[in-house]
Design an enzyme around this catalytic site. Structure first.
Site, PDB file in Angstrom:
ATOM      1  N   SER A 450      63.136  -8.694 -31.026  1.00  0.00           N
ATOM      2  CA  SER A 450      63.915  -8.086 -32.022  1.00  0.00           C
ATOM      3  C   SER A 450      65.353  -7.587 -31.683  1.00  0.00           C
ATOM      4  CB  SER A 450      63.220  -6.778 -32.639  1.00  0.00           C
ATOM      5  OG  SER A 450      62.007  -6.926 -32.873  1.00  0.00           O
ATOM      6  N   CYS A 643      58.034  -0.643 -36.463  1.00  0.00           N
ATOM      7  CA  CYS A 643      58.170  -1.848 -35.294  1.00  0.00           C
ATOM      8  C   CYS A 643      57.477  -1.561 -34.158  1.00  0.00           C
ATOM      9  CB  CYS A 643      59.544  -1.906 -35.086  1.00  0.00           C
ATOM     10  SG  CYS A 643      59.826  -3.332 -33.837  1.00  0.00           S
ATOM     11  N   ASP A 688      57.980  -4.975 -38.324  1.00  0.00           N
ATOM     12  CA  ASP A 688      58.382  -5.999 -37.423  1.00  0.00           C
ATOM     13  C   ASP A 688      57.436  -5.827 -36.372  1.00  0.00           C
ATOM     14  OD1 ASP A 688      59.958  -7.834 -35.967  1.00  0.00           O
ATOM     15  OD2 ASP A 688      61.361  -6.403 -35.642  1.00  0.00           O
ATOM     16  N   TRP A 690      54.531  -7.014 -33.225  1.00  0.00           N
ATOM     17  CA  TRP A 690      53.881  -8.451 -32.463  1.00  0.00           C
ATOM     18  C   TRP A 690      52.796  -8.094 -31.699  1.00  0.00           C
ATOM     19  CZ3 TRP A 690      58.936  -6.041 -31.904  1.00  0.00           C
ATOM     20  CH2 TRP A 690      58.897  -5.060 -30.891  1.00  0.00           C
TER      21      TRP A 690
HETATM   22  P1  FAD Z   1      53.794 -14.207 -21.515  1.00  0.00           P
HETATM   23  O1  FAD Z   1      53.864 -15.096 -20.198  1.00  0.00           O
HETATM   24  O2  FAD Z   1      53.848 -14.863 -22.767  1.00  0.00           O
HETATM   25  O3  FAD Z   1      52.437 -13.295 -21.394  1.00  0.00           O
HETATM   26  C1  FAD Z   1      52.167 -12.506 -22.592  1.00  0.00           C
HETATM   27  C2  FAD Z   1      50.692 -11.946 -22.844  1.00  0.00           C
HETATM   28  O4  FAD Z   1      49.853 -13.009 -22.953  1.00  0.00           O
HETATM   29  C3  FAD Z   1      50.441 -11.400 -21.302  1.00  0.00           C
HETATM   30  O5  FAD Z   1      50.734  -9.766 -21.373  1.00  0.00           O
HETATM   31  C4  FAD Z   1      48.795 -11.465 -21.347  1.00  0.00           C
HETATM   32  O6  FAD Z   1      48.117 -10.446 -22.182  1.00  0.00           O
HETATM   33  C5  FAD Z   1      48.782 -12.743 -21.894  1.00  0.00           C
HETATM   34  N1  FAD Z   1      48.668 -13.868 -20.986  1.00  0.00           N
HETATM   35  C6  FAD Z   1      49.718 -14.766 -20.663  1.00  0.00           C
HETATM   36  N2  FAD Z   1      49.014 -15.441 -19.687  1.00  0.00           N
HETATM   37  C7  FAD Z   1      47.827 -15.214 -19.287  1.00  0.00           C
HETATM   38  C8  FAD Z   1      46.842 -15.852 -18.645  1.00  0.00           C
HETATM   39  N3  FAD Z   1      46.997 -16.724 -17.979  1.00  0.00           N
HETATM   40  N4  FAD Z   1      45.461 -15.160 -18.597  1.00  0.00           N
HETATM   41  C9  FAD Z   1      45.185 -14.247 -19.407  1.00  0.00           C
HETATM   42  N5  FAD Z   1      46.277 -13.478 -20.402  1.00  0.00           N
HETATM   43  C10 FAD Z   1      47.486 -14.053 -20.461  1.00  0.00           C
HETATM   44  N6  FAD Z   1      58.997  -7.664 -26.837  1.00  0.00           N
HETATM   45  C11 FAD Z   1      59.921  -6.763 -26.348  1.00  0.00           C
HETATM   46  O7  FAD Z   1      59.732  -6.530 -25.111  1.00  0.00           O
HETATM   47  N7  FAD Z   1      60.802  -6.559 -27.203  1.00  0.00           N
HETATM   48  C12 FAD Z   1      61.070  -6.814 -28.504  1.00  0.00           C
HETATM   49  O8  FAD Z   1      62.109  -6.402 -29.044  1.00  0.00           O
HETATM   50  C13 FAD Z   1      60.146  -7.885 -28.945  1.00  0.00           C
HETATM   51  N8  FAD Z   1      60.251  -8.218 -30.095  1.00  0.00           N
HETATM   52  C14 FAD Z   1      59.397  -9.150 -30.647  1.00  0.00           C
HETATM   53  C15 FAD Z   1      59.631  -9.700 -31.869  1.00  0.00           C
HETATM   54  C16 FAD Z   1      58.753 -10.478 -32.382  1.00  0.00           C
HETATM   55  C17 FAD Z   1      59.095 -11.240 -33.740  1.00  0.00           C
HETATM   56  C18 FAD Z   1      57.795 -11.039 -31.492  1.00  0.00           C
HETATM   57  C19 FAD Z   1      56.718 -12.085 -32.015  1.00  0.00           C
HETATM   58  C20 FAD Z   1      57.535 -10.621 -30.269  1.00  0.00           C
HETATM   59  C21 FAD Z   1      58.270  -9.700 -29.585  1.00  0.00           C
HETATM   60  N9  FAD Z   1      58.268  -9.261 -28.483  1.00  0.00           N
HETATM   61  C22 FAD Z   1      59.135  -8.305 -27.870  1.00  0.00           C
HETATM   62  C23 FAD Z   1      57.244  -9.969 -27.598  1.00  0.00           C
HETATM   63  C24 FAD Z   1      57.756 -10.976 -26.629  1.00  0.00           C
HETATM   64  O9  FAD Z   1      58.277 -12.138 -27.631  1.00  0.00           O
HETATM   65  C25 FAD Z   1      57.074 -11.481 -25.569  1.00  0.00           C
HETATM   66  O10 FAD Z   1      55.743 -11.855 -26.128  1.00  0.00           O
HETATM   67  C26 FAD Z   1      56.860 -10.670 -24.454  1.00  0.00           C
HETATM   68  O11 FAD Z   1      57.955 -10.149 -23.790  1.00  0.00           O
HETATM   69  C27 FAD Z   1      56.034 -11.262 -23.284  1.00  0.00           C
HETATM   70  O12 FAD Z   1      56.643 -12.487 -23.043  1.00  0.00           O
HETATM   71  P2  FAD Z   1      56.461 -13.063 -21.478  1.00  0.00           P
HETATM   72  O13 FAD Z   1      56.673 -14.661 -21.570  1.00  0.00           O
HETATM   73  O14 FAD Z   1      57.080 -12.211 -20.508  1.00  0.00           O
HETATM   74  O15 FAD Z   1      54.844 -12.985 -21.359  1.00  0.00           O
END
Ligand code: FAD
Length: 690
Positions: A450, A643, A688, A690
């Site tokens: 966001s 949010c 908003d 997630w």
């Molecule tokens: P990822 O690698 O994608 O992992 C995310 C989660 O998936 C983990 O915490 C875990 O629970 C699970 N996971 C992944 N791999 C495994 C595995 N091997 N085994 C078990 N579980 C697993 N985030 C913010 O910090 N700020 C924002 O403003 C924000 N806005 C968003 C707005 C929208 C519309 C959406 C959809 C999401 C938003 N998010 C926000 C969340 C963001 O998009 C990400 O999902 C978040 O930052 C995690 O991403 P990552 O790639 O670091 O983690």
């Protein structure tokens, strides 16, 4: 002045010259790499491809098409899996299709010996995914106009439906429900139940597996299909390109498309064509030692990307080096990691999900979701390629026994390489055809954030606020790390002078393919959202955003402070914010004070610190304490925004608001809930989450 003939000739010549320049000889007969996968130049839509599904089925001899409506790739992945299974178990001639790429006015001309499958994700507030908008509007219209005049209109159509949703949202699986209803109304025949997967309960994968077996049985009986022993047939062929090296200019080392490879990337920047944006500032927002939250400013002034306050930005991550190494090692490809390969679809309707020729290293690092949780079905597929019979037996058991699988894999946060390494006990899995990974793993997905700035104040500088994902796993040496947020964390460390950042022992190819992201750049695109301030700044607003849920509200408050400074009459601006401790994770603390100076009494921030004092206090408790004012503001048509965490917080806030309204207006609890529903429908209540 009128143009005379000479002017026109000169203009035409200039135009042609410019075209030749910009197309870089693309239309001028330059020899084409016979193995190169045709990959979209700009927006993924290839010229000359038919949008007529009936024609396509005839041309390719298919009898089953699986359409997907996908936002984050899961629905697309399920569609591919259905295609694969239909083919290997039942000999169906299947194809997968993006809903966006076809027209639907001749759905009624699809013969009844064929079957159409719909795998449909519901996005946000019950909306279709971006690629399904047109189909959804078409099929749910009051007067659907179809090419033939059958009665009933879709009496010939056999279909199957599965939806992906999240029960924590108001409109759970509304996409599949509404499409199913619309198809029924038009007289189409559904085979099996319309399945519903629930991400909110964390059972998506199991819901899908439980739905598909009875569906296959029903389909087999309807179409008189005979089940056969499933034999793995690769969809993609891997061709080693001995004459090419990673230095060859036509080899993709992670570049998202051809323009990026050739260094001619240009607008429009979108989900198929990211903008490589400079990160101009990055800093830590938490003072806690053990947790991190990043603020980043991303400069889009070199593009014509334009955002509005409340929109989302997508960040294209790269996988950490350690996980790339682990993956290559377990499948015995370490030595070959930099060999150049082409990937060829062996199936006319299959699409290679990344550009080639490329290297194994680039595919794993930039294009496949290798860190994600493992699907049980994929484990079943891989069992056949086990290094020993004993390992095969264990893989088969994991694939077949739901509880065993979850007990064994769930608590460990395994990804595919970690699972194979553990089950394989040191043996290499070199029998697995590489195609199986391209088919069985998701495409590496951009993550959304966001936007936490106001487009009025900083139109070309986009802020994000992201918590770095990290979890200790009992019994595991290294913690689990999220892909994107740790990559961003490494970028921040680099920006602050560390030449080789290794956040938590992980390394990233920060400079990107061929150093194209050097100088701290990150690939991004934008997504428009409906989460918007009222157009009249005089209207009051109430915002509830604990943790990173405060992100868009930093943008909202920044905007209203600016409007006030410019002399606008700004309405009451209430912000409910929560975190653990005022001394640890109170993000933007000093900034709020600045906004307060500009907004005066109009702005009030109400905080809930859950780990100070002896009782846990959350934003919803604070909201309740301010019931009277909240209700009053709502009667003055205040906009209400939530949010952050979809699972718990957003739900509770909804419930508390219904109570506040009921008590404040002397209504029953049920009536209070109805008022909130109406507010949502009228966009007075916006989420908003997630
Ligand atoms: P990822 O690698 O994608 O992992 C995310 C989660 O998936 C983990 O915490 C875990 O629970 C699970 N996971 C992944 N791999 C495994 C595995 N091997 N085994 C078990 N579980 C697993 N985030 C913010 O910090 N700020 C924002 O403003 C924000 N806005 C968003 C707005 C929208 C519309 C959406 C959809 C999401 C938003 N998010 C926000 C969340 C963001 O998009 C990400 O999902 C978040 O930052 C995690 O991403 P990552 O790639 O670091 O983690």
């Amino acid at each position: 002045a009128e143009l005379d003939t000479l002017d026109l000739i000169v203009l035409a010549a200039i135009l042609l010259g410019t075209l030749a320049y910009f197309t870089k000889g693309k239309y001028w007969g330059v020899a084409k790499d016979p193995y190169a996968s045709a990959f979209a130049n700009t927006n993924g839509v290839k010229a000359g491809r038919t949008r007529n599904i009936v024609e396509k089925l005839e041309e390719t001899g298919k009898n089953c098409v699986i359409f997907y409506g996908s936002q984050t790739g899961t629905a697309e992945d399920y569609a591919s899996r259905l295609a694969k299974e239909g083919k290997s178990r039942f000999g169906l001639d299947t194809m997968v299709a993006d809903l966006e790429e076809y027209d639907f006015d001749n759905l009624d001309a699809i013969p009844d010996d064929k079957v159409i499958m719909f795998v449909l994700a519901t996005y946000g507030e019950g909306e279709p995914t971006d690629n399904a908008v047109e189909f959804y509007e078409f099929i749910t219209a009051d007067d659907v106009t179809l090419s033939e005049s059958n009665d009933p209109a879709l009496g010939n159509l056999n279909y199957v439906a599965f939806g992906l949703g999240n029960n924590t949202y108001e409109h759970y699986n509304s996409m599949v429900r509404n499409v199913d209803k619309a198809l029924q109304k038009l007289g189409a025949h559904r085979i099996g139940d319309a399945g519903e997967g629930d991400d909110g309960a964390g059972t998506m994968e199991e819901d899908f597996l439980a739905w598909k077996d009875p569906m296959w049985a029903a389909l087999a009986s309807k179409m008189s299909l005979e089940e056969r022993e499933a034999v793995y047939e690769p969809i993609f062929g891997i061709v080693e390109r001995d004459n090419l090296t990673p230095e060859s200019s036509e080899v993709y080392l992670g570049e998202p498309n051809k323009m990026h490879l050739e260094g001619t990337a240009k607008s429009p920047f979108n989900a198929h064509n990211p903008y490589i944006a400079p990160v101009v500032e990055s800093r830590e927002l938490f003072s806690a030692k053990d947790r991190n939250c990043l603020h980043m400013d991303i400069d889009v002034s070199g593009s014509n990307l334009a955002y509005q306050t409340g929109d989302h930005i997508a960040i294209w991550p790269t996988n950490p080096g350690e996980e790339v190494d682990r993956f290559l090692d377990v499948i015995g490809l370490t030595e070959k990691r930099n060999n150049v390969i082409s990937v060829k679809a062996l199936e006319p309707t299959a699409k290679v999900p990344f550009p080639a020729p490329t290297t194994y290293d680039a595919i794993i690092r930039y294009h496949l979701e290798v860190c994600a949780p493992v699907s049980r079905q994929f484990v079943s597929t891989l069992a056949a390629f086990s290094p020993t019979e004993e390992i095969k037996a264990e893989m088969t058991r994991l694939g077949n026994d739901k509880d065993y699988f979850h007990n064994k894999t769930g608590p460990q946060f395994y990804n595919i390489a970690r699972l194979l390494a553990t089950i394989g006990k040191g043996e290499k899995w070199s029998n697995i055809p590489f195609s199986a990974f391209i088919e069985g793993l998701n495409k590496l997905q951009p993550r959304y954030y966001s936007i936490s700035s106001s487009s009025l104040v900083q139109p070309k500088k986009i802020s994000i606020t992201a918590v770095v994902e990290s979890q200790m796993i009992p019994g595991r040496k290294d913690p689990f790390r999220g892909v994107t947020t740790n990559y961003l964390f490494a970028l921040k460390q680099k920006q602050h002078g560390d030449p080789n950042p290794e956040p938590f022992g992980q390394t990233y190819e920060i400079a990107g393919p061929r150093n194209k992201y050097d100088g701290i750049h990150v690939p991004v695109h934008l997504r428009h959202s409906n989460f918007k301030l009222p157009s009249d700044p005089g209207k009051p607003v109430i915002m509830v955003g604990p943790g990173t849920g405060v992100a868009p509200f930093r943008g909202f408050v920044q905007e209203r402070a600016n409007q006030a400074q410019n002399g606008a009459e700004v309405g009451r601006t209430l912000l409910f914010f929560g975190c653990r401790k005022s001394t640890e994770d109170f993000m933007y603390e000093s900034e709020w004070a600045e906004y307060k100076k500009a907004l005066g009494d109009k702005f009030e921030m109400i905080t809930a610190f859950s780990r100070e004092g002896n009782k846990k206090v959350y934003v919803q408790h604070r909201l309740k304490e301010r019931a009277k004012e909240v209700n009053e503001l709502l009667t003055q048509k205040a906009f209400f925004y939530v949010c952050g965490d979809a699972a718990n917080m957003a739900r509770e806030v909804n419930a508390v608001l219904a109570q506040i309204i009921a008590e404040g207006r002397g209504l029953s609890e049920q009536k209070g809930e109805e008022v909130v529903k109406h507010m949502r429908a009228a966009n007075q209540y916006q989420e908003d989450v997630w």
